[in-house]
Write a protein that holds these residues in place. Structure first.
Motif, PDB file in Angstrom:
ATOM      1  N   THR A  10      38.337  43.702  55.990  1.00 17.12           N
ATOM      2  CA  THR A  10      39.543  43.017  55.528  1.00 17.12           C
ATOM      3  C   THR A  10      40.351  42.529  56.719  1.00 17.12           C
ATOM      4  O   THR A  10      40.302  43.121  57.794  1.00 17.12           O
ATOM      5  N   ASN A  11      41.094  41.454  56.485  1.00 11.03           N
ATOM      6  CA  ASN A  11      42.037  40.938  57.469  1.00 11.03           C
ATOM      7  C   ASN A  11      43.475  41.220  57.041  1.00 11.03           C
ATOM      8  O   ASN A  11      44.410  40.887  57.766  1.00 11.03           O
ATOM      9  N   ASN A  12      43.637  41.835  55.869  1.00 11.72           N
ATOM     10  CA  ASN A  12      44.968  42.170  55.363  1.00 11.72           C
ATOM     11  C   ASN A  12      44.845  43.490  54.607  1.00 11.72           C
ATOM     12  O   ASN A  12      44.601  43.509  53.402  1.00 11.72           O
ATOM     13  N   MET A  13      44.997  44.592  55.332  1.00 14.57           N
ATOM     14  CA  MET A  13      44.787  45.917  54.743  1.00 14.57           C
ATOM     15  C   MET A  13      45.697  46.154  53.548  1.00 14.57           C
ATOM     16  O   MET A  13      45.264  46.664  52.516  1.00 14.57           O
ATOM     17  N   SER A  14      46.947  45.790  53.653  1.00 18.48           N
ATOM     18  CA  SER A  14      47.888  46.030  52.562  1.00 18.48           C
ATOM     19  C   SER A  14      47.451  45.308  51.284  1.00 18.48           C
ATOM     20  O   SER A  14      47.436  45.899  50.205  1.00 18.48           O
ATOM     21  N   ALA A  15      47.082  44.044  51.393  1.00 19.58           N
ATOM     22  CA  ALA A  15      46.624  43.281  50.221  1.00 19.58           C
ATOM     23  C   ALA A  15      45.330  43.867  49.668  1.00 19.58           C
ATOM     24  O   ALA A  15      45.166  43.973  48.451  1.00 19.58           O
ATOM     25  N   ALA A  16      44.408  44.260  50.550  1.00 19.13           N
ATOM     26  CA  ALA A  16      43.133  44.835  50.102  1.00 19.13           C
ATOM     27  C   ALA A  16      43.359  46.160  49.374  1.00 19.13           C
ATOM     28  O   ALA A  16      42.765  46.410  48.325  1.00 19.13           O
ATOM     29  N   VAL A  17      44.230  47.007  49.905  1.00 25.33           N
ATOM     30  CA  VAL A  17      44.515  48.301  49.271  1.00 25.33           C
ATOM     31  C   VAL A  17      45.151  48.082  47.901  1.00 25.33           C
ATOM     32  O   VAL A  17      44.763  48.719  46.919  1.00 25.33           O
ATOM     33  N   ASN A  18      46.097  47.166  47.813  1.00 27.35           N
ATOM     34  CA  ASN A  18      46.711  46.868  46.515  1.00 27.35           C
ATOM     35  C   ASN A  18      45.675  46.357  45.523  1.00 27.35           C
ATOM     36  O   ASN A  18      45.669  46.763  44.350  1.00 27.35           O
ATOM     37  N   PHE A  19      44.774  45.461  45.962  1.00 21.30           N
ATOM     38  CA  PHE A  19      43.727  44.911  45.101  1.00 21.30           C
ATOM     39  C   PHE A  19      42.825  46.030  44.572  1.00 21.30           C
ATOM     40  O   PHE A  19      42.621  46.155  43.366  1.00 21.30           O
ATOM     41  N   TYR A  20      42.297  46.865  45.464  1.00 19.23           N
ATOM     42  CA  TYR A  20      41.354  47.907  45.046  1.00 19.23           C
ATOM     43  C   TYR A  20      42.037  49.053  44.304  1.00 19.23           C
ATOM     44  O   TYR A  20      41.447  49.617  43.380  1.00 19.23           O
ATOM     45  N   ASN A  21      43.260  49.417  44.660  1.00 23.14           N
ATOM     46  CA  ASN A  21      43.972  50.432  43.871  1.00 23.14           C
ATOM     47  C   ASN A  21      44.113  49.970  42.429  1.00 23.14           C
ATOM     48  O   ASN A  21      43.872  50.736  41.500  1.00 23.14           O
ATOM     49  N   ALA A  22      44.501  48.726  42.236  1.00 19.76           N
ATOM     50  CA  ALA A  22      44.664  48.193  40.883  1.00 19.76           C
ATOM     51  C   ALA A  22      43.316  48.023  40.189  1.00 19.76           C
ATOM     52  O   ALA A  22      43.165  48.367  39.011  1.00 19.76           O
ATOM     53  N   LEU A  23      42.308  47.533  40.892  1.00 20.55           N
ATOM     54  CA  LEU A  23      40.986  47.340  40.299  1.00 20.55           C
ATOM     55  C   LEU A  23      40.388  48.664  39.843  1.00 20.55           C
ATOM     56  O   LEU A  23      39.798  48.755  38.772  1.00 20.55           O
ATOM     57  N   PHE A  24      40.568  49.713  40.634  1.00 18.97           N
ATOM     58  CA  PHE A  24      39.968  51.012  40.336  1.00 18.97           C
ATOM     59  C   PHE A  24      40.839  51.903  39.435  1.00 18.97           C
ATOM     60  O   PHE A  24      40.478  53.047  39.180  1.00 18.97           O
ATOM     61  N   GLU A  25      41.977  51.394  38.937  1.00 19.72           N
ATOM     62  CA  GLU A  25      42.910  52.206  38.149  1.00 19.72           C
ATOM     63  C   GLU A  25      42.253  53.048  37.059  1.00 19.72           C
ATOM     64  O   GLU A  25      42.560  54.211  36.912  1.00 19.72           O
ATOM     65  N   GLN A  26      41.378  52.473  36.257  1.00 18.69           N
ATOM     66  CA  GLN A  26      40.790  53.179  35.120  1.00 18.69           C
ATOM     67  C   GLN A  26      39.339  53.568  35.380  1.00 18.69           C
ATOM     68  O   GLN A  26      38.537  53.654  34.456  1.00 18.69           O
ATOM     69  N   THR A  27      39.010  53.802  36.640  1.00 20.66           N
ATOM     70  CA  THR A  27      37.655  54.195  37.023  1.00 20.66           C
ATOM     71  C   THR A  27      37.718  55.558  37.710  1.00 20.66           C
ATOM     72  O   THR A  27      38.809  56.044  38.025  1.00 20.66           O
TER      73      THR A  27
END
Length: 120
Positions: A10-27
């Motif tokens: 990633t070139n933007n850790m904060s954006a990547a973490v927000n994306f994957y935290n939200a994507l993985f919410e119900q997993t």
């Protein structure tokens, strides 16, 4: 031999973490650790891990042409949910949810253009 973990750049850790935290919410994947250049999520199995990282060499992170990470999920419904969630989070479509041979699958790219597939 079995697959141990996936790491994408990633070139933007904060954006990547927000994306994957939200994507993985119900997993089963939950964020377990972060440091100055990597953030990890752990699944139900002890060796199932996923991480985003800024490149060790300090250069720009790039996606691999032809590289794809696959997530096996329980149902076509979950494939479709994750696909739609990724798009809602700013990901892009690489293949809508549908039956492909023996698997129902969908393809997306994350915010750094890494290609992901969800399949049942």
């Amino acid at each position: 031999m079995k697959m141990n973990y996936f790491v994408v750049g990633t070139n933007n850790m904060s954006a990547a973490v927000n994306f994957y935290n939200a994507l993985f919410e119900q997993t089963p994947f939950k964020q377990t650790m972060a440091n100055h250049r990597m953030t990890f999520w752990q699944g139900d199995e002890p060796d199932s891990a996923f991480a985003v990282a800024t490149p060790f060499n300090g250069e720009v992170a790039t996606n691999g042409n032809g590289t794809m990470l696959g997530f096996n999920v329980d149902s076509a419904t979950e494939v479709t949910r994750l696909y739609n969630k990724a798009l809602a989070l700013g990901g892009t479509c690489e293949g809508e949810p549908r039956q492909r041979g023996p698997k129902f699958s969908a393809y997306v790219r994350d915010l750094d253009n890494n290609k992901l597939v969800f399949g049942d």
